[in-house]
Design a protein around this motif. Structure first.
Motif, short mmCIF file in Angstrom:
data_model
loop_
_atom_site.label_atom_id
_atom_site.label_comp_id
_atom_site.label_asym_id
_atom_site.label_seq_id
_atom_site.Cartn_x
_atom_site.Cartn_y
_atom_site.Cartn_z
N LEU A 9 48.89 -3.09 33.43
CA LEU A 9 47.97 -3.43 32.35
C LEU A 9 47.06 -4.59 32.77
O LEU A 9 47.49 -5.55 33.38
N THR A 11 44.79 -7.26 30.82
CA THR A 11 44.46 -7.83 29.53
C THR A 11 43.19 -8.66 29.66
O THR A 11 43.13 -9.58 30.49
N ASP A 22 43.01 -6.95 18.52
CA ASP A 22 42.74 -5.95 19.55
C ASP A 22 41.36 -5.33 19.30
O ASP A 22 41.15 -4.61 18.33
N THR A 24 39.73 -3.55 21.71
CA THR A 24 39.51 -2.66 22.85
C THR A 24 38.53 -1.55 22.52
O THR A 24 37.58 -1.28 23.26
N GLU A 25 38.73 -0.89 21.39
CA GLU A 25 37.86 0.22 21.02
C GLU A 25 36.44 -0.26 20.76
O GLU A 25 35.46 0.36 21.19
N SER A 28 34.84 -1.53 24.18
CA SER A 28 34.80 -0.57 25.28
C SER A 28 33.65 0.42 25.12
O SER A 28 33.37 1.20 26.03
N ASN A 56 45.44 0.47 33.02
CA ASN A 56 45.10 0.54 31.61
C ASN A 56 44.55 -0.83 31.23
O ASN A 56 44.76 -1.82 31.93
N HIS A 57 43.86 -0.92 30.10
CA HIS A 57 43.34 -2.23 29.70
C HIS A 57 43.42 -2.42 28.20
O HIS A 57 43.44 -1.47 27.42
N LYS A 58 43.46 -3.68 27.85
CA LYS A 58 43.44 -4.09 26.45
C LYS A 58 42.50 -5.30 26.36
O LYS A 58 42.54 -6.20 27.20
N LEU A 60 41.31 -8.43 23.93
CA LEU A 60 41.73 -9.20 22.77
C LEU A 60 40.67 -10.25 22.41
O LEU A 60 40.12 -10.92 23.29
N SER A 76 51.16 -8.44 31.78
CA SER A 76 49.97 -7.87 32.41
C SER A 76 49.87 -8.34 33.85
O SER A 76 50.07 -9.52 34.14
#
Length: 369
Positions: A9, A11, A22, A24-25, A28, A56-58, A60, A76
């Motif tokens: 991950l 982050t 979060d 991310t959406e 991104s 993968n990524h998140k 914040l 992460s």
């Protein structure tokens, strides 16, 4: 090929004033990043390259006013810190407390910390400056958009921290040829953030008073509503010679970037980028504004910032914007030819494909060391 171990991950930490937790959406999706240029130019390209290597990524957006969001932090391999900025003292405190706590926790959990440093924040002498001083102490890598900014922080980098320069990619999708000036009407564009409007305000009186009388001028000012209101006040106070000047005020449309920016640049003959080389807050400024204007077919006149000097072969640099404007208009065909002949070679390093390759190589270095 170097790849990330399965399901590792990344982050990313960003600060969105009107979004918490979060994001991310939200972040991104480039279409939602109209007002967050640093995310579009720096954070997302870095994340996309890491995704290519299997991460993968998140993302914040952490606020001290919502401390429960710290529970979103997971182990992460990489922590990527994007631009952290706030527009109020309360916001800066909210942002600083949450993010230094997050970086400290992620570091303790074994994460490599990568900072994207894009403003000369150390000279702010405020809470944001203190935040960056703390993050510098925790960073394993620091990535800059230009060498000028990298040089400014040499004394602040702790032993063992590695530094890299990855220029911001251009936003103008297709190169455009300079436009012919017809009917002696020169179309000029200025675009930028609220923080940069002051530099334009300082230039306007000299521009309208001392620009060549052989032309009429249309100045498009593309910025946020607050800055447009400020510039209206300045225009209202200008003395004499305004009959030769038409001011076209265009509000920055968040959801239409970078399409709106591209359209406006490609409608102009000359782009004006005044600043202040003596202001430490502007030292090490990114090339991105001058690059996009040149790629869009504008003759650029700009203040002699250290980073801009890299592109002095295709831009007119100096302290007097009016003198530069008169030079550009009186010798416009010469500068158009010069731009067309030299632009491709000088702007190659700002190609998004070069940017992506630079990030891929950067992440490989991180994974191998």
């Amino acid at each position: 090929m170097v790849t990330a171990p399965k399901k590792q991950l990344l982050t990313a930490l960003a600060y969105v004033i009107d979004a918490k937790g979060d994001v991310t959406e939200k972040l991104s999706d480039p279409s939602k990043l109209g007002s967050v240029a640093s995310a579009r130019l720096q954070l997302l390209p870095a994340i996309r390259a890491a995704n290519h290597l299997g991460f993968n990524h998140k993302i914040l957006s952490l606020h001290a006013s919502q401390p429960e969001d710290l529970e979103l932090i997971q182990i992460s391999q990489i922590t990527l810190i994007g631009k952290l900025s706030a527009n109020s003292i309360e916001g800066a405190r909210d942002m600083a407390l949450a993010n230094i706590a997050a970086v400290t926790r992620l570091k303790r959990l074994g994460s490599k910390v990568i900072l994207q440093y894009c403003d000369n924040a150390f000279h702010r002498e405020d809470r944001i400056s203190e935040l960056y001083k703390d993050i510098f102490e925790l960073s394993d890598y620091i990535v800059y958009p230009c060498e000028a900014l990298q040089q400014l922080t040499k004394t602040n980098i702790r032993k063992g921290t590695k530094t890299h320069v990855i220029p911001d990619p251009w936003q103008i999708t297709q190169p455009r040829e300079p436009r012919e000036i017809s009917s002696n009407k020169v179309k000029i564009i200025w675009y930028g953030s609220n923080k940069n409007i002051i530099y334009l305000q300082r230039e306007l009186q000299n521009l309208i008073s001392n620009s060549s009388p052989n032309y009429s001028y249309e100045l498009t000012i593309l910025t946020a509503q607050y800055a447009l209101e400020e510039i209206k006040k300045t225009i209202g106070e200008l003395k004499a010679a305004k009959s030769k000047w038409l001011f076209r005020l265009v509000m920055w449309q968040i959801k239409s970037q970078p399409t709106q920016l591209e359209h406006e640049i490609q409608s102009a003959h000359i782009a004006i980028i005044p600043s202040d080389p003596s202001d430490p807050l502007k030292a090490g400024v990114s090339h991105n504004r001058i690059v996009d204007a040149c790629r869009g077919g504008c003759i650029v006149i700009a203040s002699p910032m250290q980073s801009y000097k890299d592109l002095s072969d295709i831009a007119l640099l100096g302290d007097n914007m009016t003198t530069l404007l008169n030079e550009a208009t009186s010798n416009y065909p010469k500068y158009c030819k010069n731009l067309t002949n030299r632009r491709e070679r000088l702007l190659q390093r700002f190609d998004p494909r070069v940017n992506e390759l630079s990030w891929l190589n950067f992440w490989k270095d991180c994974l191998e060391h």
